[in-house]
Design a protein around this motif. Sequence first.
Motif, PDB file in Angstrom:
ATOM      1  N   SER A   1       0.851  -1.207  -0.045  1.00 49.22           N
ATOM      2  CA  SER A   1      -0.092  -0.026  -0.079  1.00 49.22           C
ATOM      3  C   SER A   1       0.857   1.218  -0.045  1.00 49.22           C
ATOM      4  CB  SER A   1      -0.955   0.133   1.484  1.00 49.22           C
ATOM      5  OG  SER A   1      -0.392   0.036   2.329  1.00 49.22           O
ATOM      6  N   LYS A   2       0.287   2.453  -0.594  1.00 47.61           N
ATOM      7  CA  LYS A   2       0.995   3.718  -0.637  1.00 47.61           C
ATOM      8  C   LYS A   2       0.158   4.922  -0.133  1.00 47.61           C
ATOM      9  CE  LYS A   2       3.221   2.225  -4.868  1.00 47.61           C
ATOM     10  NZ  LYS A   2       2.576   0.878  -4.973  1.00 47.61           N
ATOM     11  N   HIS A   3       0.792   5.933   0.564  1.00 47.24           N
ATOM     12  CA  HIS A   3       0.111   6.943   1.012  1.00 47.24           C
ATOM     13  C   HIS A   3       0.472   7.966  -0.273  1.00 47.24           C
ATOM     14  CE1 HIS A   3      -1.271   6.032   4.949  1.00 47.24           C
ATOM     15  NE2 HIS A   3      -0.018   5.523   5.315  1.00 47.24           N
ATOM     16  N   LEU A   4      -0.708   8.581  -0.787  1.00 43.95           N
ATOM     17  CA  LEU A   4      -0.765   9.554  -1.919  1.00 43.95           C
ATOM     18  C   LEU A   4      -1.204  10.792  -1.383  1.00 43.95           C
ATOM     19  CD1 LEU A   4      -1.677   7.368  -4.903  1.00 43.95           C
ATOM     20  CD2 LEU A   4       0.443   7.846  -4.256  1.00 43.95           C
ATOM     21  N   PHE A   5      -0.419  11.900  -1.276  1.00 44.45           N
ATOM     22  CA  PHE A   5      -0.917  13.272  -0.719  1.00 44.45           C
ATOM     23  C   PHE A   5      -0.669  14.027  -1.925  1.00 44.45           C
ATOM     24  CE2 PHE A   5       1.206  11.566   3.470  1.00 44.45           C
ATOM     25  CZ  PHE A   5       0.152  10.997   3.386  1.00 44.45           C
ATOM     26  N   TYR A   6      -1.937  14.793  -2.118  1.00 41.45           N
ATOM     27  CA  TYR A   6      -1.841  15.891  -3.313  1.00 41.45           C
ATOM     28  C   TYR A   6      -1.771  17.263  -2.461  1.00 41.45           C
ATOM     29  CZ  TYR A   6      -3.446  18.259  -7.466  1.00 41.45           C
ATOM     30  OH  TYR A   6      -3.318  18.897  -8.609  1.00 41.45           O
ATOM     31  N   LEU A   7      -0.795  17.921  -2.729  1.00 44.28           N
ATOM     32  CA  LEU A   7      -0.371  19.307  -1.875  1.00 44.28           C
ATOM     33  C   LEU A   7      -0.867  20.358  -2.777  1.00 44.28           C
ATOM     34  CD1 LEU A   7       0.850  20.612   0.546  1.00 44.28           C
ATOM     35  CD2 LEU A   7       2.961  20.359  -0.526  1.00 44.28           C
ATOM     36  N   THR A   8      -1.576  21.273  -2.422  1.00 41.76           N
ATOM     37  CA  THR A   8      -1.637  22.728  -2.977  1.00 41.76           C
ATOM     38  C   THR A   8      -1.121  23.857  -1.797  1.00 41.76           C
ATOM     39  OG1 THR A   8      -3.860  22.809  -2.196  1.00 41.76           O
ATOM     40  CG2 THR A   8      -3.646  21.909  -4.402  1.00 41.76           C
ATOM     41  N   SER A   9      -1.336  25.031  -2.262  1.00 39.10           N
ATOM     42  CA  SER A   9      -0.908  26.056  -1.582  1.00 39.10           C
ATOM     43  C   SER A   9      -1.692  26.053   0.088  1.00 39.10           C
ATOM     44  CB  SER A   9      -0.759  27.302  -2.275  1.00 39.10           C
ATOM     45  OG  SER A   9      -0.031  27.166  -3.438  1.00 39.10           O
ATOM     46  N   ASP A  10      -2.980  25.958  -0.182  1.00 38.10           N
ATOM     47  CA  ASP A  10      -3.531  26.106   1.103  1.00 38.10           C
ATOM     48  C   ASP A  10      -4.299  24.694   1.867  1.00 38.10           C
ATOM     49  OD1 ASP A  10      -5.220  25.415  -0.917  1.00 38.10           O
ATOM     50  OD2 ASP A  10      -6.793  26.650  -0.466  1.00 38.10           O
ATOM     51  N   GLN A  11      -3.998  23.605   1.291  1.00 37.30           N
ATOM     52  CA  GLN A  11      -4.249  22.266   1.766  1.00 37.30           C
ATOM     53  C   GLN A  11      -3.613  21.039   1.523  1.00 37.30           C
ATOM     54  OE1 GLN A  11      -8.521  21.756   0.804  1.00 37.30           O
ATOM     55  NE2 GLN A  11      -8.070  21.417  -1.305  1.00 37.30           N
ATOM     56  N   LEU A  12      -3.629  20.098   1.960  1.00 36.18           N
ATOM     57  CA  LEU A  12      -2.997  18.812   1.610  1.00 36.18           C
ATOM     58  C   LEU A  12      -4.424  17.726   1.538  1.00 36.18           C
ATOM     59  CD1 LEU A  12       0.157  17.122   2.274  1.00 36.18           C
ATOM     60  CD2 LEU A  12      -1.968  15.903   3.127  1.00 36.18           C
ATOM     61  N   CYS A  13      -4.365  16.881   0.525  1.00 33.22           N
ATOM     62  CA  CYS A  13      -5.430  15.976   0.465  1.00 33.22           C
ATOM     63  C   CYS A  13      -4.858  14.557   0.429  1.00 33.22           C
ATOM     64  CB  CYS A  13      -6.296  16.134  -0.895  1.00 33.22           C
ATOM     65  SG  CYS A  13      -7.997  15.245  -1.083  1.00 33.22           S
ATOM     66  N   ALA A  14      -5.301  13.661   1.523  1.00 33.25           N
ATOM     67  CA  ALA A  14      -4.675  12.396   1.557  1.00 33.25           C
ATOM     68  C   ALA A  14      -5.406  11.470   0.949  1.00 33.25           C
ATOM     69  CB  ALA A  14      -4.395  12.146   3.201  1.00 33.25           C
ATOM     70  N   TYR A  15      -4.762  10.322   0.264  1.00 34.00           N
ATOM     71  CA  TYR A  15      -5.294   9.191  -0.423  1.00 34.00           C
ATOM     72  C   TYR A  15      -4.472   8.009  -0.221  1.00 34.00           C
ATOM     73  CZ  TYR A  15      -7.765  12.470  -3.390  1.00 34.00           C
ATOM     74  OH  TYR A  15      -8.852  13.417  -3.790  1.00 34.00           O
ATOM     75  N   LEU A  16      -5.221   6.675  -0.068  1.00 37.43           N
ATOM     76  CA  LEU A  16      -4.581   5.569   0.230  1.00 37.43           C
ATOM     77  C   LEU A  16      -4.606   4.633  -1.279  1.00 37.43           C
ATOM     78  CD1 LEU A  16      -3.010   3.532   2.022  1.00 37.43           C
ATOM     79  CD2 LEU A  16      -5.286   2.670   2.964  1.00 37.43           C
ATOM     80  N   TRP A  17      -3.420   4.322  -1.747  1.00 35.95           N
ATOM     81  CA  TRP A  17      -3.304   3.248  -2.907  1.00 35.95           C
ATOM     82  C   TRP A  17      -3.032   1.833  -2.517  1.00 35.95           C
ATOM     83  CZ3 TRP A  17      -4.334   3.883  -7.922  1.00 35.95           C
ATOM     84  CH2 TRP A  17      -3.796   2.853  -8.742  1.00 35.95           C
ATOM     85  N   GLN A  18      -4.052   1.135  -2.612  1.00 36.42           N
ATOM     86  CA  GLN A  18      -4.075  -0.275  -2.228  1.00 36.42           C
ATOM     87  C   GLN A  18      -4.572  -1.162  -3.057  1.00 36.42           C
ATOM     88  OE1 GLN A  18      -5.228  -0.983   1.858  1.00 36.42           O
ATOM     89  NE2 GLN A  18      -4.056  -2.758   1.906  1.00 36.42           N
ATOM     90  N   GLY A  19      -4.010  -2.416  -3.665  1.00 34.79           N
ATOM     91  CA  GLY A  19      -4.592  -3.240  -4.681  1.00 34.79           C
ATOM     92  C   GLY A  19      -5.225  -2.427  -5.854  1.00 34.79           C
ATOM     93  N   GLY A  20      -4.359  -1.434  -6.254  1.00 32.46           N
ATOM     94  CA  GLY A  20      -4.840  -0.907  -7.664  1.00 32.46           C
ATOM     95  C   GLY A  20      -5.887  -0.010  -7.480  1.00 32.46           C
ATOM     96  N   ARG A  21      -6.275   0.337  -6.301  1.00 35.48           N
ATOM     97  CA  ARG A  21      -7.430   1.073  -5.910  1.00 35.48           C
ATOM     98  C   ARG A  21      -7.086   2.423  -5.374  1.00 35.48           C
ATOM     99  NH1 ARG A  21     -12.496  -0.077  -7.336  1.00 35.48           N
ATOM    100  NH2 ARG A  21     -11.892  -2.284  -7.952  1.00 35.48           N
ATOM    101  N   LEU A  22      -7.585   3.696  -5.610  1.00 34.03           N
ATOM    102  CA  LEU A  22      -7.572   4.793  -4.795  1.00 34.03           C
ATOM    103  C   LEU A  22      -8.845   5.129  -4.002  1.00 34.03           C
ATOM    104  CD1 LEU A  22      -5.383   7.313  -4.614  1.00 34.03           C
ATOM    105  CD2 LEU A  22      -6.917   8.402  -6.226  1.00 34.03           C
ATOM    106  N   THR A  23      -8.588   5.045  -2.779  1.00 38.95           N
ATOM    107  CA  THR A  23      -9.489   5.605  -1.719  1.00 38.95           C
ATOM    108  C   THR A  23      -9.358   6.899  -0.979  1.00 38.95           C
ATOM    109  OG1 THR A  23      -8.306   4.000  -0.242  1.00 38.95           O
ATOM    110  CG2 THR A  23     -10.133   3.144  -1.573  1.00 38.95           C
ATOM    111  N   GLY A  24      -9.934   7.092  -0.037  1.00 36.92           N
ATOM    112  CA  GLY A  24      -9.834   8.372   0.607  1.00 36.92           C
ATOM    113  C   GLY A  24     -10.226   9.808   0.249  1.00 36.92           C
ATOM    114  N   GLY A  25      -9.297  10.706   0.512  1.00 40.58           N
ATOM    115  CA  GLY A  25      -9.641  12.156  -0.033  1.00 40.58           C
ATOM    116  C   GLY A  25      -9.887  13.062   1.281  1.00 40.58           C
ATOM    117  N   THR A  26      -9.067  12.622   2.248  1.00 43.68           N
ATOM    118  CA  THR A  26      -9.374  13.563   3.554  1.00 43.68           C
ATOM    119  C   THR A  26      -8.468  14.671   3.233  1.00 43.68           C
ATOM    120  OG1 THR A  26      -9.467  11.574   4.821  1.00 43.68           O
ATOM    121  CG2 THR A  26      -8.991  13.558   6.101  1.00 43.68           C
TER     122      THR A  26
END
Length: 524
Positions: A3-28
């Motif tokens: 599994s991998k933690h994928l974080f999408y970073l912008t100037s005002d926030q960070l959005c956290a996703y989880l990649w596991q089994g070829g599937r993207l979940t989360g979005g906190t």
Amino acid sequence: MFSKHLFYLTSDQLCAYLWQGGRLTGGTRFANTRSGIDDFMDYVDSHNRTAPVYILADLIEEDFQRVTLPHVRGSAARQLLERRLLQQYRETPFRHHEVQGRESAGRRDDLVLLSALTNPSSVQPWVEALEQLQVPLAGVYSTTLLSEDLAHKLKLRDEHLLLVTQQSAGWRQSYFQNGMLKFSRLTPAIDRDGNPINIGVETGKTQQFLTSQRLLGRGNVLQTVVIAPAADTEALDAQCNDGAETEFRFLTLESVASRAGLKTGDDKTEQQAAHLAEPMMLAFLARRKPDTHYTLGDWQRYFKLWRARVNLYAFSAAVTIICAGITGYNLWEQYSADSDAARLATEAAQLEARYRNVMAEMPPRVTSTANMRAAVSVERMLATQSATPLGMATVVSRALETSPQIRLLQLDWKVSLPAANAPAPGQEDNAAAPISSLVAGIPGRAPQVLVLEAEIMGDQDDYRGAVDSMTQFAQALAKHPRMTVEIDKPPVDTRPSVKLAGKAGPQAVASGRAKFTLNLAWKP
């Protein structure tokens, strides 16, 4: 699959996703504030902290510069690039370079694209939080640099390409020249008055800037590819009008996300994937796993330790599989050997039974098997070691071939035996002496003696020639290493004690030719 933690970073926030089994979940989402970073640390601490982390940054403060550097190789090239990066971007540790070819004229300098995140405060708090939690940070990536790989994936090979995508930070416009990134800008999706940005107008501004920077020449057509949801394509198409130097075409976000390998796992992620390109970019990043775009230094040490641990696990698993294979092969070989041994034992028992049956039907033996074996051994010894005149006759035959003037008259062969033992007490004097075992070649071959009588076929009056012929013949016999030659009677006896007598002329022919006698002794 890890599994991998994928974080999408912008100037005002960070959005956290989880990649596991070829599937993207989360979005906190976490705000770029002190409390937001604390919540982010709680989030990471509550999840799998051993999973590697990939940060995808989409920031306005991302600068791109195109420079030319002397063409060098090896460590000198690395030092030159690092020095040039440090001169260009002193205030940030997040720097990147990419060699994009060489000039076609002059001294053919290298064409290098330099980029950096010029506002490190947008990234550094998140990186330090991960460092404090000892989470393996794989790298910090740029959506702009990653879009270059996405363009190759989508097979967009236009000479002048402007790729436009809508992300949570706004509209990202990236310009490619022959597949290589040259420039990128991020514009907000809504202007100050709250109205949506007109894509066609923003594309025109970008085209004017490219022309002013001589990246896009007059008369060149800018192929603009807009990746947008299928539901928004019609509204965006109304804003984008083709011109003499601009052509628009649209790709649906759903089709691009499918080609990038995006599989959503919950309703929230599906809604975001239907409107924004960031889940697609994260999925593309998770599948490619490239090296970090921006340098991290010591911030990447826990990832290096994690990778070393994974490699050790993989090596241990490979060794275990190899050992298990070898063990299985040895067990199979042992089973085969046991089967063969059992089969051979069965065959031996059958042959033993057949032998006993055959021996039972045979008449009584005259003697024992040991005596029969001894008799066979004695017979073979007699055949190979008993004394025979063949060996000495062969030597004489070869010598005669080299002496054609010698004619053989008589051979007297015998075995040289030790003196006969004296008669035993009570034995008659006229009793025959016992025969030595050397005659039979027991325990070894016995010495042999051969008396050779021959004559010389030559002129009767040539006594010197007769003596020389005999001498050459005797020397030919003496060449054998185990042969001893003794002249018993020469053709002309010149000893002082012997009376010299003979005849010459026709009378000598009647008396016969010159004769001589040799005693040959052969020791095996």
